[in-house]
Design a protein around this motif. Structure first.
Motif, PDB file in Angstrom:
ATOM      1  N   GLN A  68       0.832  -1.200   0.000  1.00 23.10           N
ATOM      2  CA  GLN A  68       0.000   0.000   0.000  1.00 23.10           C
ATOM      3  C   GLN A  68       0.864   1.246   0.000  1.00 23.10           C
ATOM      4  N   ILE A  69       0.355   2.288  -0.629  1.00 21.83           N
ATOM      5  CA  ILE A  69       0.948   3.626  -0.564  1.00 21.83           C
ATOM      6  C   ILE A  69      -0.134   4.575  -0.075  1.00 21.83           C
ATOM      7  N   ASN A  70       0.106   5.217   1.056  1.00 21.76           N
ATOM      8  CA  ASN A  70      -0.878   6.122   1.659  1.00 21.76           C
ATOM      9  C   ASN A  70      -2.236   5.429   1.841  1.00 21.76           C
ATOM     10  N   GLY A  71      -2.181   4.154   2.218  1.00 22.83           N
ATOM     11  CA  GLY A  71      -3.404   3.416   2.480  1.00 22.83           C
ATOM     12  C   GLY A  71      -4.092   2.860   1.256  1.00 22.83           C
ATOM     13  N   GLN A  72      -3.567   3.139   0.059  1.00 21.73           N
ATOM     14  CA  GLN A  72      -4.181   2.648  -1.176  1.00 21.73           C
ATOM     15  C   GLN A  72      -3.352   1.494  -1.726  1.00 21.73           C
ATOM     16  N   ALA A  73      -4.016   0.380  -1.999  1.00 26.27           N
ATOM     17  CA  ALA A  73      -3.311  -0.820  -2.454  1.00 26.27           C
ATOM     18  C   ALA A  73      -2.677  -0.596  -3.823  1.00 26.27           C
ATOM     19  N   VAL A  74      -1.470  -1.123  -3.991  1.00 29.11           N
ATOM     20  CA  VAL A  74      -0.784  -1.101  -5.278  1.00 29.11           C
ATOM     21  C   VAL A  74      -1.223  -2.321  -6.079  1.00 29.11           C
ATOM     22  N   GLN A  75      -1.734  -2.087  -7.284  1.00 31.38           N
ATOM     23  CA  GLN A  75      -2.164  -3.170  -8.155  1.00 31.38           C
ATOM     24  C   GLN A  75      -1.010  -3.600  -9.060  1.00 31.38           C
ATOM     25  N   ALA A  76      -0.773  -4.901  -9.152  1.00 34.80           N
ATOM     26  CA  ALA A  76       0.360  -5.418  -9.927  1.00 34.80           C
ATOM     27  C   ALA A  76       0.224  -5.058 -11.398  1.00 34.80           C
ATOM     28  N   ARG A  77       1.339  -4.779 -12.028  1.00 33.12           N
ATOM     29  CA  ARG A  77       1.352  -4.573 -13.475  1.00 33.12           C
ATOM     30  C   ARG A  77       1.349  -5.954 -14.132  1.00 33.12           C
ATOM     31  N   ARG A  78       0.260  -6.252 -14.787  1.00 36.11           N
ATOM     32  CA  ARG A  78       0.106  -7.580 -15.389  1.00 36.11           C
ATOM     33  C   ARG A  78       0.733  -7.615 -16.779  1.00 36.11           C
TER      34      ARG A  78
END
Length: 246
Positions: A68-78
Motif C-alpha cells: 500500500q501507498i498512503n493506504g491505497q493498495a498497489v495493483q500489480a502490473r500484469r
C-alpha cells in the motif's frame, strides 16, 4: 553520535494481534525530498515502479503479500501476452504455444549461515572455522517466456526475479550472443524500428545480487549457468548456430 551501531531492542503492544507485516517509517526528510513527495505525479511514478518490481508477489496465488501507498493498495502490473492456448505448428510438427513455462531442478548448494557464503558440494566455506553452520539449500530455475500482444522499442525483455522481487526488469542481455569475437544482438533484428515482443520471468533465487539490489552479480556461477540453460549453449539464430557447429 555514539560512534557505534549498537541500539537497544524496543517493543510496543499491537493494537490488533491478528495483523502481521513490516512497517517502515522514514522521518525527517530533507526539504528537496519533501518537495518531491508532495507532487502527485511523483506518487504515480513510484506506484507504477512498485507495481512492476513486486508484480510476482502481488500476483501470487496465495494473496498473502499486500503493498500500500498512503493506504491505497498497489495493483500489480500484469503482463500483456497472448493466451497460452494459442499455438502455431513448429518445424518439427509440434505445437509452439504463445506462452511456455519451465521449471528446472538444479544441484543443491551448501550455504554457511555464519559467514553468509555459498559453495558447491566438495568445497569448504572460504572462511571455514569451528563456528560455521552449514546447511544444504535446494535450487530451481523456473519461469515463463511469452509473446507480448504488441511490439515496442523498449517494453520487452525478461524480468529476472529473486525471491518474488524483480531485480532486473525487462532484461535484454539474453538476446545477445557473446560467444564470438564481439557481442552480437540476435533479437530483435527483423523489425525496421527495432521493436520486440518477447517477454517473461526468470526466477533466479539462488544467485547473488549487488548490495543495491538492482542487478545480479555476473561473476556468480549461477548467472552463467542460467544463461546457458535458458539460451542454450549456442546462438539463438539457427543458421548461425549450424555454421558454428551447434
Amino acid at each position: 553520535r555514539t560512534r557505534n551501531y549498537q541500539t537497544p531492542r524496543q517493543t510496543r503492544p499491537k493494537a490488533n494481534p491478528a495483523i502481521q507485516g513490516t512497517e517502515i517509517k522514514i522521518l525527517r526528510l530533507k526539504p528537496d525530498q519533501r518537495i518531491f513527495f508532495s507532487k502527485n505525479a511523483n506518487h504515480q511514478r513510484i506506484r507504477k515502479q512498485l507495481a512492476r518490481i513486486y508484480a510476482p508477489l502481488l500476483l501470487s496465488k496465495d494473496g498473502a503479500f499486500v503493498l500500500q501507498i498512503n493506504g491505497q493498495a498497489v495493483q500489480a502490473r500484469r503482463p500483456c501476452y497472448w493466451d497460452p492456448s494459442r499455438s502455431v505448428p513448429g518445424r518439427d510438427g509440434r505445437d509452439v504455444h504463445a506462452v511456455g513455462t519451465f521449471d528446472i531442478a538444479l544441484a543443491p548448494r551448501l550455504h554457511c549461515l555464519t559467514h553468509m557464503t555459498a559453495f558447491s558440494k566438495g568445497e569448504c566455506c572460504p572462511t571455514a572455522g569451528p563456528d560455521c553452520q552449514i546447511v544444504e539449500t535446494p535450487r530451481r530455475l523456473r519461469g515463463w517466456v511469452g509473446i507480448q500482444r504488441y511490439l515496442h522499442e523498449e517494453e520487452y525483455g525478461l524480468d529476472i526475479v529473486r525471491n518474488g522481487r524483480v531485480i532486473e526488469p525487462q532484461n535484454k542481455e539474453l538476446f545477445v550472443w557473446t560467444g564470438g569475437d564481439r557481442p552480437e544482438r540476435e533479437y530483435p533484428i527483423d523489425d525496421p524500428r527495432n521493436r520486440g515482443r518477447f517477454i517473461g520471468e526468470i526466477h533466479l533465487d539462488h544467485c547473488r545480487v549487488h548490495y543495491t539490489k538492482d542487478h545480479f552479480e555476473r561473476d556468480d556461477p549461477s548467472w552463467s549457468e542460467m544463461l546457458e540453460l535458458i539460451r542454450g549453449p549456442g546462438p539463438l539464430r539457427p543458421e548461425k548456430g549450424r555454421s558454428l557447429g551447434f
